[in-house]
Scaffold this active site. Structure first.
Site, PDB file in Angstrom:
ATOM      1  N   ARG A 142      -5.042  17.355   2.540  1.00 47.34           N
ATOM      2  CA  ARG A 142      -4.478  18.549   2.371  1.00 47.34           C
ATOM      3  C   ARG A 142      -4.720  19.419   1.247  1.00 47.34           C
ATOM      4  O   ARG A 142      -5.174  18.963   0.363  1.00 47.34           O
ATOM      5  CB  ARG A 142      -3.150  18.431   3.226  1.00 47.34           C
ATOM      6  CG  ARG A 142      -2.875  17.727   4.145  1.00 47.34           C
ATOM      7  CD  ARG A 142      -2.949  18.287   5.562  1.00 47.34           C
ATOM      8  NE  ARG A 142      -2.328  17.587   6.650  1.00 47.34           N
ATOM      9  CZ  ARG A 142      -1.197  17.536   7.267  1.00 47.34           C
ATOM     10  NH1 ARG A 142      -0.436  18.410   6.843  1.00 47.34           N
ATOM     11  NH2 ARG A 142      -1.139  16.927   8.519  1.00 47.34           N
ATOM     12  N   LYS A 209      -2.595  13.333   1.257  1.00 41.30           N
ATOM     13  CA  LYS A 209      -2.092  14.509   0.271  1.00 41.30           C
ATOM     14  C   LYS A 209      -2.252  14.114  -1.152  1.00 41.30           C
ATOM     15  O   LYS A 209      -1.853  12.819  -1.740  1.00 41.30           O
ATOM     16  CB  LYS A 209      -0.406  14.686   0.513  1.00 41.30           C
ATOM     17  CG  LYS A 209      -0.317  15.044   1.762  1.00 41.30           C
ATOM     18  CD  LYS A 209       1.239  15.184   2.169  1.00 41.30           C
ATOM     19  CE  LYS A 209       1.142  15.760   3.773  1.00 41.30           C
ATOM     20  NZ  LYS A 209       2.769  16.198   3.993  1.00 41.30           N
ATOM     21  N   CYS A 433       9.366  25.428  14.526  1.00 38.21           N
ATOM     22  CA  CYS A 433       8.792  23.926  14.535  1.00 38.21           C
ATOM     23  C   CYS A 433       9.247  23.101  15.676  1.00 38.21           C
ATOM     24  O   CYS A 433      10.328  23.132  16.070  1.00 38.21           O
ATOM     25  CB  CYS A 433       9.286  23.228  13.314  1.00 38.21           C
ATOM     26  SG  CYS A 433       8.693  21.535  13.264  1.00 38.21           S
ATOM     27  N   CYS A 472      14.295  17.289  10.681  1.00 32.29           N
ATOM     28  CA  CYS A 472      13.721  16.176  11.424  1.00 32.29           C
ATOM     29  C   CYS A 472      13.465  15.365  10.463  1.00 32.29           C
ATOM     30  O   CYS A 472      13.319  15.732   9.255  1.00 32.29           O
ATOM     31  CB  CYS A 472      12.845  16.283  12.382  1.00 32.29           C
ATOM     32  SG  CYS A 472      11.177  16.234  11.989  1.00 32.29           S
ATOM     33  N   CYS A 476       9.241  17.095   5.692  1.00 30.78           N
ATOM     34  CA  CYS A 476       8.425  18.140   4.945  1.00 30.78           C
ATOM     35  C   CYS A 476       8.878  18.613   3.772  1.00 30.78           C
ATOM     36  O   CYS A 476       8.103  19.080   2.838  1.00 30.78           O
ATOM     37  CB  CYS A 476       8.104  19.353   6.017  1.00 30.78           C
ATOM     38  SG  CYS A 476       7.225  18.736   7.481  1.00 30.78           S
TER      39      CYS A 476
HETATM   40  C1  HEM Z   1       4.834  12.998  10.878  1.00 31.30           C
HETATM   41  C2  HEM Z   1       5.080  13.591   9.852  1.00 31.30           C
HETATM   42  C3  HEM Z   1       4.997  15.312  10.038  1.00 31.30           C
HETATM   43  C4  HEM Z   1       4.801  16.172  10.950  1.00 31.30           C
HETATM   44  C5  HEM Z   1       4.144  15.942  12.213  1.00 31.30           C
HETATM   45  C6  HEM Z   1       4.735  17.545  10.266  1.00 31.30           C
HETATM   46  C7  HEM Z   1       4.745  18.681  11.276  1.00 31.30           C
HETATM   47  C8  HEM Z   1       4.952  19.957  10.619  1.00 31.30           C
HETATM   48  C9  HEM Z   1       5.070  21.083  11.191  1.00 31.30           C
HETATM   49  C10 HEM Z   1       5.006  21.267  12.893  1.00 31.30           C
HETATM   50  C11 HEM Z   1       5.215  22.171  10.376  1.00 31.30           C
HETATM   51  C12 HEM Z   1       5.466  23.506  10.753  1.00 31.30           C
HETATM   52  C13 HEM Z   1       6.781  24.211  10.719  1.00 31.30           C
HETATM   53  C14 HEM Z   1       6.657  25.498  11.120  1.00 31.30           C
HETATM   54  O1  HEM Z   1       6.206  26.395  10.004  1.00 31.30           O
HETATM   55  O2  HEM Z   1       7.344  26.171  11.879  1.00 31.30           O
HETATM   56  C15 HEM Z   1       5.527  21.608   9.187  1.00 31.30           C
HETATM   57  C16 HEM Z   1       5.665  22.241   7.901  1.00 31.30           C
HETATM   58  C17 HEM Z   1       5.500  21.598   6.581  1.00 31.30           C
HETATM   59  N1  HEM Z   1       5.164  20.326   6.508  1.00 31.30           N
HETATM   60 FE1  HEM Z   1       5.137  18.960   7.828  1.00 31.30          FE
HETATM   61  N2  HEM Z   1       5.055  17.409   9.049  1.00 31.30           N
HETATM   62  C18 HEM Z   1       5.190  16.142   8.847  1.00 31.30           C
HETATM   63  C19 HEM Z   1       5.467  15.754   7.685  1.00 31.30           C
HETATM   64  C20 HEM Z   1       5.582  16.289   6.366  1.00 31.30           C
HETATM   65  C21 HEM Z   1       5.516  15.620   5.117  1.00 31.30           C
HETATM   66  C22 HEM Z   1       5.884  14.070   4.606  1.00 31.30           C
HETATM   67  C23 HEM Z   1       5.430  16.647   4.091  1.00 31.30           C
HETATM   68  C24 HEM Z   1       5.589  16.518   2.639  1.00 31.30           C
HETATM   69  C25 HEM Z   1       6.135  15.791   1.971  1.00 31.30           C
HETATM   70  C26 HEM Z   1       4.985  17.845   4.881  1.00 31.30           C
HETATM   71  C27 HEM Z   1       4.876  18.951   4.407  1.00 31.30           C
HETATM   72  C28 HEM Z   1       4.954  20.224   4.849  1.00 31.30           C
HETATM   73  C29 HEM Z   1       5.209  21.749   4.334  1.00 31.30           C
HETATM   74  C30 HEM Z   1       4.795  21.790   2.941  1.00 31.30           C
HETATM   75  C31 HEM Z   1       5.355  22.410   5.518  1.00 31.30           C
HETATM   76  C32 HEM Z   1       5.412  23.910   5.244  1.00 31.30           C
HETATM   77  C33 HEM Z   1       6.742  24.328   5.301  1.00 31.30           C
HETATM   78  C34 HEM Z   1       7.553  24.113   4.294  1.00 31.30           C
HETATM   79  O3  HEM Z   1       7.542  24.416   3.066  1.00 31.30           O
HETATM   80  O4  HEM Z   1       8.846  23.686   4.518  1.00 31.30           O
HETATM   81  N3  HEM Z   1       5.103  17.661   6.225  1.00 31.30           N
HETATM   82  N4  HEM Z   1       5.218  20.319   9.309  1.00 31.30           N
HETATM   83  S1  SF4 Z   2      10.721  18.177   8.489  1.00 32.58           S
HETATM   84 FE1  SF4 Z   2       8.802  19.394   9.197  1.00 32.58          FE
HETATM   85  S2  SF4 Z   2       8.418  18.573  11.179  1.00 32.58           S
HETATM   86 FE2  SF4 Z   2      10.717  18.134  10.964  1.00 32.58          FE
HETATM   87  S3  SF4 Z   2      11.605  19.950  11.469  1.00 32.58           S
HETATM   88 FE3  SF4 Z   2      11.084  20.277   9.262  1.00 32.58          FE
HETATM   89  S4  SF4 Z   2       8.981  21.403   9.255  1.00 32.58           S
HETATM   90 FE4  SF4 Z   2       9.502  20.555  11.489  1.00 32.58          FE
END
Ligand code: HEM
Ligand code: SF4
Length: 570
Positions: A142, A209, A433, A472, A476
């Protein structure tokens, strides 16, 4: 391939290098969504199909299709954008998105609310600004992050150069993106080795990552990432080489203790000339050794737990044809941003702005998106998105500093007084999300106001304390590395984690489960009181919570679920 591989593996294999039926599906006007399999593939193009969950109940009642729209995540290695690129993204957000820009914890920009009929126009508009969204999501490397702490040191230029080189090396080569979104000519055929020499037809088992850090700042949260490079400087401040880290990751599932967050391990030290070969070898070992049957066990962190760090290192050394030296001394002091002005080179300066949870919009009496547009129109340096969802207006000449600061102040983009708010992160969660179990971005500001009341009562208002919330357990916003972590469990309910390290080096641990708003405040208040009364000089909140016996320390991922719960009567 056996029948046992996960569904996503079969989708990738059959996709003809990420094409699937996307081109056709985009032309279908009968639905705002796309085919099931294409929903997985479109992630590799940096897009997620979502729906507005606030509108779900009403639309279900009226027997209408969900309010589908896409999220598009741009790829911005190191988070650096020119003012022209900023203006282009601002325009796209207003023309095709929901009129907001979201700065992310991986230094990128997300645009929400892009409806299907605008989906093709969006990457086109992004392309004119020399940007794209390929590999911003999906089972690939990524967005590559890079420390931003704006200092004069040439080490930062070296770190950014490495981040960009890794990003280029590990970007998928499939022509599918150009074909589908930019009306490029269809290029047929070719061997795996030619089309995707690093990834092959099935890409990686899961997301991957990579980050580059420049001590003493650990703003990139290196231990949360699959692969990391820590700049090691010589006495003159020049990069002598890199400590390499592997096997960090956040995601887990509630109630499934075989899933856990894990802090990365140090693999060893390498020279700059070997760094790219090592990055590629780490990726190909994970490509070949990673679990393709169970996606919940497919991240590099589990590969390393299963095979052992020594076996993993030996295989990386063999493939890269490099021997690691022992890791060298380094010291991180914090993961946070340094707000306000800092001095740059050649009489220029950098202004670090506070963007609450990364969301930029016009509304509620402040016009932050417009303010940044005004700044971009007069700015001739660059913009840097920080890993803390903030923004740096970088390289501002002296004569423009007052003007830019005035615009930022008026739009309430200067750092707030609260030490907790200054160090807060929240993921997006509701309403976009699909995985959110609870609110995050829309709720954390209100929770901080309540906690600030308690902190003020104990004289702790100005103390830097890291708080992070996600809707959740996917993590993220990296909640498992925060001093106070909150992870959504259900509507209005959160698990509370304590004991993370201020410098990002130690995971926290579950303290209390299933708390509502009042429960969170009530659980934290006695810990704040004890911190004010009993802390040692310079002791951080996370370290205090462990020493004072509130919570047991987590040494690494595998013991994250051991000894949970309050250890001392609060
Ligand atoms: C099974 C694990 C994960 C899934 C299925 C997942 C899925 C998603 C989804 C669907 C979004 C979009 C939310 C929205 O913008 O409406 C999102 C945002 C994001 N995710 Fe994940 N995510 C996962 C784990 C992670 C992890 C562990 C990280 C980083 C440590 C990460 C980094 C981000 C970032 C940077 C965003 C952008 C929004 C923000 O800054 O809050 N994700 N993720
Ligand atoms: S942690 Fe990531 S997957 Fe979970 S609610 Fe937040 S944006 Fe969605």
């Amino acid at each position: 391939m056996t029948d046992e591989v996960s569904r996503n593996e079969r989708i990738k294999e059959a996709s003809d290098y990420l094409r699937g039926t996307l081109a056709h599906g985009l032309r279908e006007e009968i639905t705002g969504a796309i085919a099931d399999d294409d929903q997985q593939l479109v992630k590799f193009h940096g897009m997620y199909l979502q729906d507005d969950r606030d509108l779900r109940p009403e639309r279900t009642r009226k027997k209408m299709e969900k309010a589908f729209a896409f999220m598009i995540r741009v790829r911005v290695p190191g988070g650096v954008l020119s003012p022209q690129q900023w203006l282009a993204l601002d325009q796209v957000a207003r023309d095709y998105g929901n009129g907001t820009m979201r700065l992310t914890t991986r230094q990128t920009v997300q645009l929400h609310g892009v409806i299907k009929s605008n989906l093709k126009s969006t990457p086109k508009a992004i392309d004119t600004a020399l940007l794209n969204s390929i590999a911003a999501c999906g089972d690939v490397n990524r967005n590559v992050m890079c420390g931003v702490t704006p200092e004069r040191s040439p080490a930062h230029a070296g770190a950014l150069a490495l981040a960009r080189a890794i990003s280029d090396r590990l970007t998928p080569r499939t022509p599918a993106y150009r074909e589908i979104w930019l009306d490029g000519e269809k290029i047929a055929g070719g061997d795996d080795e030619v089309i995707e020499p690093i990834y092959g037809r099935t890409y990686l088992p899961r997301k991957f990552k990579t980050v580059v850090a420049v001590p003493p700042s650990n703003d990139v949260d290196i231990f949360a990432n699959d692969l990391g490079f820590i700049a090691i400087l010589d006495a003159a401040g020049v990069i002598a080489g890199w400590n390499v880290t592997v096997g960090g990751g956040m995601g887990m599932t509630h109630g499934e203790p075989e899933t856990y967050p894990r802090a990365a391990d140090l693999l060893g030290f390498c020279q700059t000339k070997d760094a790219l070969a090592i990055a590629e070898a780490v990726v190909t070992v994970q490509r070949d050794w990673g679990d393709r049957k169970n996606r919940k066990h497919a991240r590099l962190k589990y590969t390393i737990e299963d095979r052992g760090l020594d076996a993993f290192r030996a295989e990386v050394e063999r493939r890269a044809n490099v021997k690691f030296a022992p890791a060298q001394q380094f010291r991180f002091t914090s993961t946070g941003d340094r707000y306000g002005w800092s001095e740059g080179a050649e009489g220029r300066a950098h202004l670090t702005l506070f963007v609450q949870n990364g969301r930029l919009a016009d509304g509620g009496g402040v016009a932050q998106l417009s303010a940044l547009r005004r700044i971009a129109q007069v700015h001739d340096g660059d913009f840097r998105i920080t890993p803390n969802q903030n923004l740096i207006v970088a390289n501002v000449p002296t004569e423009k500093q007052t003007e830019i600061e005035d615009v930022a102040r008026e739009a309430r983009l200067l750092a707030p007084w609260s030490g907790l708010r200054r160090n807060s992160l929240a993921c997006v969660a509701l309403p976009t999300c699909g995985l959110a179990l609870a609110e995050s971005e829309r709720y954390l500001p209100e929770l901080i106001a309540a906690l600030d009341g308690r902190l003020a009562a104990h004289g702790l208002s100005a103390d830097d304390i890291i708080i992070r919330m996600t809707g959740c357990p996917n993590g993220c916003a990296r909640p498992y590395l925060a001093e106070i972590g909150l992870v959504g469990k259900g509507p209005g309910r959160y698990n509370l984690y304590l004991g993370g390290a201020f410098d990002g080096s130690r995971l926290n641990k579950l303290y209390r489960e299933d708390l509502d708003h009042a429960g969170i405040v009530a659980a934290l208040d006695p810990v704040f009181a004890a911190y004010a009364a009993e802390r040692q000089a310079g002791e951080r909140f996370g370290a205090f919570a462990i020493r004072a016996g509130f919570i047991a320390a987590t040494s690494n991922g595998a013991d994250f679920h051991a000894n949970v719960g309050p250890q001392r009567a609060a």
